[in-house]
Each structure stands twice: as structure tokens, then as C-alpha cells.
Design an enzyme around this catalytic site. Structure first.
Site, mmCIF file in Angstrom:
data_model
loop_
_atom_site.group_PDB
_atom_site.id
_atom_site.type_symbol
_atom_site.label_atom_id
_atom_site.label_comp_id
_atom_site.label_asym_id
_atom_site.label_seq_id
_atom_site.Cartn_x
_atom_site.Cartn_y
_atom_site.Cartn_z
ATOM 1 N N SER A 213 -2.115 -0.531 1.474
ATOM 2 C CA SER A 213 -2.371 -1.297 0.495
ATOM 3 C C SER A 213 -1.330 -2.750 0.278
ATOM 4 O O SER A 213 -1.680 -3.825 1.362
ATOM 5 C CB SER A 213 -1.962 -0.297 -0.754
ATOM 6 O OG SER A 213 -1.958 -0.678 -2.268
ATOM 7 N N HIS B 239 -8.265 -1.372 -2.183
ATOM 8 C CA HIS B 239 -8.303 -1.165 -2.650
ATOM 9 C C HIS B 239 -9.695 -1.271 -3.098
ATOM 10 O O HIS B 239 -10.242 -1.652 -4.750
ATOM 11 C CB HIS B 239 -7.580 -0.679 -4.165
ATOM 12 C CG HIS B 239 -6.008 -0.268 -3.846
ATOM 13 N ND1 HIS B 239 -6.178 1.302 -3.113
ATOM 14 C CD2 HIS B 239 -5.126 -1.045 -3.307
ATOM 15 C CE1 HIS B 239 -4.745 1.173 -3.262
ATOM 16 N NE2 HIS B 239 -3.762 0.611 -3.180
ATOM 17 N N GLU C 129 -10.416 1.799 -0.064
ATOM 18 C CA GLU C 129 -9.334 3.382 0.348
ATOM 19 C C GLU C 129 -9.722 3.760 1.486
ATOM 20 O O GLU C 129 -10.926 4.255 1.600
ATOM 21 C CB GLU C 129 -9.237 4.086 -1.470
ATOM 22 C CG GLU C 129 -8.920 2.661 -2.013
ATOM 23 C CD GLU C 129 -8.790 3.367 -3.327
ATOM 24 O OE1 GLU C 129 -8.849 4.912 -3.892
ATOM 25 O OE2 GLU C 129 -8.032 3.329 -4.334
#
Lengths: 272, 272
Positions: free
Chosen positions: B133, B176, B203
Site C-alpha cells: 500500500s 489497491h 490487492e
């Protein structure tokens, strides 16, 4: 913008990504009006479960844009599609506007009827067929009905398709495109058969597709064109259906107002 | 999978799209472990506001995968980055794992410190730097910080960038990716400077990037690679900043486990 169609020349398709402005500047609905000056415009709510709410919204929008001659078309069931009065209405229409709702509600009631044939003839004789959201998806030969959005796409499970009304060939439409994160499912369709060009249309945005198979982009947002002709590898038929989709060598064009795309050449250009 | 790095050979970057499995089969975290057998693995929670919650989750995951030698690295403020004990910990690490959180929290505290330099040296001497992330975004020279997602992209307003830690050059990471509808903002970055290859990671999915500048895809979902080298037109600097973005002639590859991408050639291939 409106140029009088020659007799026998096919008209335009206005294919809208949903959620078009219906009360402000209305760039998309204005285009429909300018291409069918004075009307009659037929608003066909066959796809919708809330036809009685949708119809006055469009009637008011088109009236605001100066068209008095606006009519409502809906049918409860398939057998109503042979109704003489409805057919006569369509026969004198300059534009038919297909609202949103459910693609299959529209095609299962309308497909193969005299009413569908009458709508097709509006286009054949130089009129406009416009469609938004579900009404946009049904324009093609094969249409997207459902599929994972806003998520990763896997090899086979994620996309449902069905036969459309076939007003335009060799492409597949998706709508609410950026707003609902639909790039993955459009790539999946193009990978399944790269003969089809994928066209993803954002909300409040449309393509105006002419008889010569060029289209221009109008409205506020963008249109994604996915060209799979040069795909060098995909795992569509090799891998288990829950494997993530792999597709190498796609071509992608992001188009906005001022852009034109030539479906014959498969190429975009910026209008001077 | 783990091959012993030669002395002086640079190690791998494991760049993760967020939300990696931390309790089940853990395909992504397992890769980090297999490439740094026995550890020590340092879990750096500098990007996070909930470091105390994140650290035990990763400690337990890595222990489950058989690594006893797992340590926590965090600093309150920039001045703590010179701490001798912390530096010694990094010096003997085989892997550093950068958790999610906020990219700017991480780079503003860590960038330009001895601690950052020590982390870079882990990679230089054959170790692993993994990041998920926010920890993935910071890997590149220029990083994406914020930008419209799940919506249409306009010419200039929608994307914020900042200098990253620079572990890999010539690309920009987004994470994401499908889950948050981020294709538009990645196209916007690539259009701003097509020197950068856009890499959007879903993800529970990662790329494993080697010293020879090849990467493989691992995990459950997909990686989007956007190649702007053949862009024929874009409206990035011509149009008003609220115009929809137009970019013609992008190349797009959708990659999944079993795919490799060569950053030198700019081409994907399916592994045999």
C-alpha cells in the site's frame, strides 16, 4: 451541428454513459435535440421499472431544450409491441431515446418485434437513436449484462453477456465506466474475442456514431477505447476460471470532447 | 524460490498492492519469507497511525510462516532516525517490510536519514525490501500521493505526486488498483510524463522486482502495466484543467501470476 440527412442515409446513434445532465447545460441531451430538430422525440422507458418517474423528467428536459413534440413509449409485455398506434408514433419519429434500467428487460420485451424493427428504421432513414446506461448497452450485437466492477477480474466467472439489438456491429459498450470501476470487465470481454472493440463511456458523456462509422465524443468526461487486435497472449481458455485474467498487448485510448474515433481504421484523432 | 544472492548483488523489491492475506495461505508474505530465510525481518510501521495494532499482526503472520527473528521498527519523529540501536538492527536485516499508512508520513520522517540509507543498503547487499500500500508507493522516484479514484479524470486537478524513496527508477506504482478504481489517475500520471511506466497493483497481489529489472507477478489478482511511450496525442498541457483527459495510443498489459515483465525491454511474457 445538425446537418440534414440525405434521403436514404443512415442517421446517428447517440450512445450515453448514463447520468447525463437533465436540468443544467444538458450537453448530451442538447445534441440529441440538435440532431432531430423539432422532433418528434420518442422517450422509450422499456428498460425501466420506474417508467412513470423517468418519463416526466425526460419530457421536461426535452421541452426545456425547445422540443414540444415529445412522446412516451412503454410496453407492459411483449404482445403490446404490435400495437398499431405505437407503431405509427415511431414511424413519424425523428429520434428515439432509450432510457436506463435493465438491459434484459428491454431486449426480452422488444427484441424481434415489429416495434424493434420500426425503431431500427428510424435510424435507417436518417433519424437518431439515443440510449443511456442500459439503453446504451443494447446498441451492440452482443451486450454486457453484468460483471464484477470495482474489483479484480478473473478468467471466466465475472462477465455475463447477452444478444443486443444490433444497431452497431464490431463493438461492445460499457457505461458508468470510471464511476463504477468497469475497466476490468471490459478487458475481459475484449480478451474473449478481440474482434470486438471495447468502448467504455463515463457518466454525462456520449459518443455520436455516424453512418460512416466515425464517432465523436461529447459531454463532460471520458471514453475508454480498448483495442485487442494486437493481443500477444491471454489466459482466457487455458487457466482455471478463478485465476486472475492475464492479457498482453492491449491498445488503450482515452478520449474526450474534441476527439474522434474511426471504427474502420481503429484509430483516434484530435479534431482540429 | 529463494536463490542465495551473490555477494554484492542487489536483492529484490516485493511491491504489494495492499490488503495481502495475513492469516491464510499468505502467498505474498510467504514470498518475502522465502527470499529472506530465517530473517531477521524488520517490520517498519513508519507510515501508519496505528503502528501498535499493525505490528503484532505482521509479527504473528511472519512467525506462522516460520520466522522467529522478526523486529519492529518505528520512529516518532525524524530525529529518532539516527538512533544507533535501530541502525544496528537494520544492518543485520535480511528483509525490511514497509507497512501501509500514509506515503508522506513515511517519506517526511524517513527520507534523507541514515535510517533510509541503511534500508537502501539492505537491498544493495542482496536483501529484500517489501512494501504494501503506502509502503509500495514510496518505492519509486516519484510517487502518487492522492488523486481522484472511481471517477473520471480531468487534465490537471486530479493527481498529487511527491518524491519517493527512489529504490526503483522509471516507473510509478499505484496500489489497491482495481478495488479503488484507480486506472484513470495512473493514466494521468503516465500522460504527464510517458518516461514513467505505470504499474497498478491489485490487492493481495505483488510484483517481485529483481536486480536485472525483470519482475514477476505473485498473488491472487492482477497487475496493470500502462506504457505511454507510443502516445500520439494528449491534452495534458493544452486544455483547461477541468477538461476531461484525452490520451491516444497507450499500451496496456494485464498481468497475473505466471507473468513476467522486463522493464528494460518494456515487454511482458508468460513464463513457461
Amino acid at each position: 451541428v445538425a446537418s440534414k440527412p440525405k434521403i436514404g442515409q443512415r442517421g446517428v446513434l447517440v450512445i450515453i454513459g448514463g447520468h447525463e445532465d437533465k436540468s443544467g447545460a444538458m450537453p448530451v441531451l442538447r445534441e440529441v435535440v440538435e440532431r432531430s430538430p423539432g422532433g418528434p422525440i420518442i422517450v422509450a422507458t422499456l428498460a425501466s421499472q420506474v417508467a412513470d418517474e423517468l418519463w416526466p423528467v425526460y419530457r421536461n428536459a426535452f421541452r426545456k431544450l425547445g422540443v414540444r413534440d415529445v412522446h412516451h413509449l412503454d410496453i407492459e409485455r411483449r404482445s403490446d409491441a404490435a400495437d398499431r398506434t405505437k407503431l405509427r408514433h415511431i414511424e413519424r419519429a425523428r429520434a428515439v431515446f432509450l432510457t436506463g434500467g435493465d438491459q434484459l428487460r428491454l431486449t426480452s420485451k422488444l427484441g424481434g418485434t415489429s416495434l424493434a424493427e420500426a425503431i431500427r428504421r428510424v435510424h435507417e432513414r436518417g433519424g437518431v437513436i439515443a440510449g443511456t446506461s442500459a439503453g446504451a448497452s443494447v446498441m451492440s450485437e452482443t451486450m454486457l449484462v453484468a460483471g464484477a466492477a470495482g474489483d479484480s477480474v478473473h478468467v471466466r466467472a465475472d462477465v455475463r453477456m447477452a444478444p443486443g439489438l444490433g444497431f452497431v456491429r464490431d463493438l461492445v459498450i460499457d457505461q458508468h465506466f470510471a464511476q463504477r470501476g468497469r475497466i476490468g470487465r471490459l478487458l475481459a470481454v475484449v480478451a474473449q474475442n478481440p474482434r470486438l472493440l471495447g468502448v467504455g463511456i463515463d457518466e454525462n458523456t456520449a459518443i455520436v456514431l455516424h453512418a460512416d462509422r466515425r464517432f465523436q465524443v461529447i459531454g463532460k468526461n471520458a471514453v475508454y477505447v480498448v483495442d485487442g487486435r494486437n493481443i500477444t497472449h491471454s489466459n482466457v481458455y487455458e487457466d482455471p476460471s478463478d485465476a486472475a485474467l492475464s492479457v498482453h498487448g492491449l491498445r488503450l485510448h482515452l478520449l474526450a470532447q474534441g476527439d474522434e474515433f474511426d471504427l474502420n481504421m481503429g484509430l483516434p484523432r484530435r479534431l482540429p
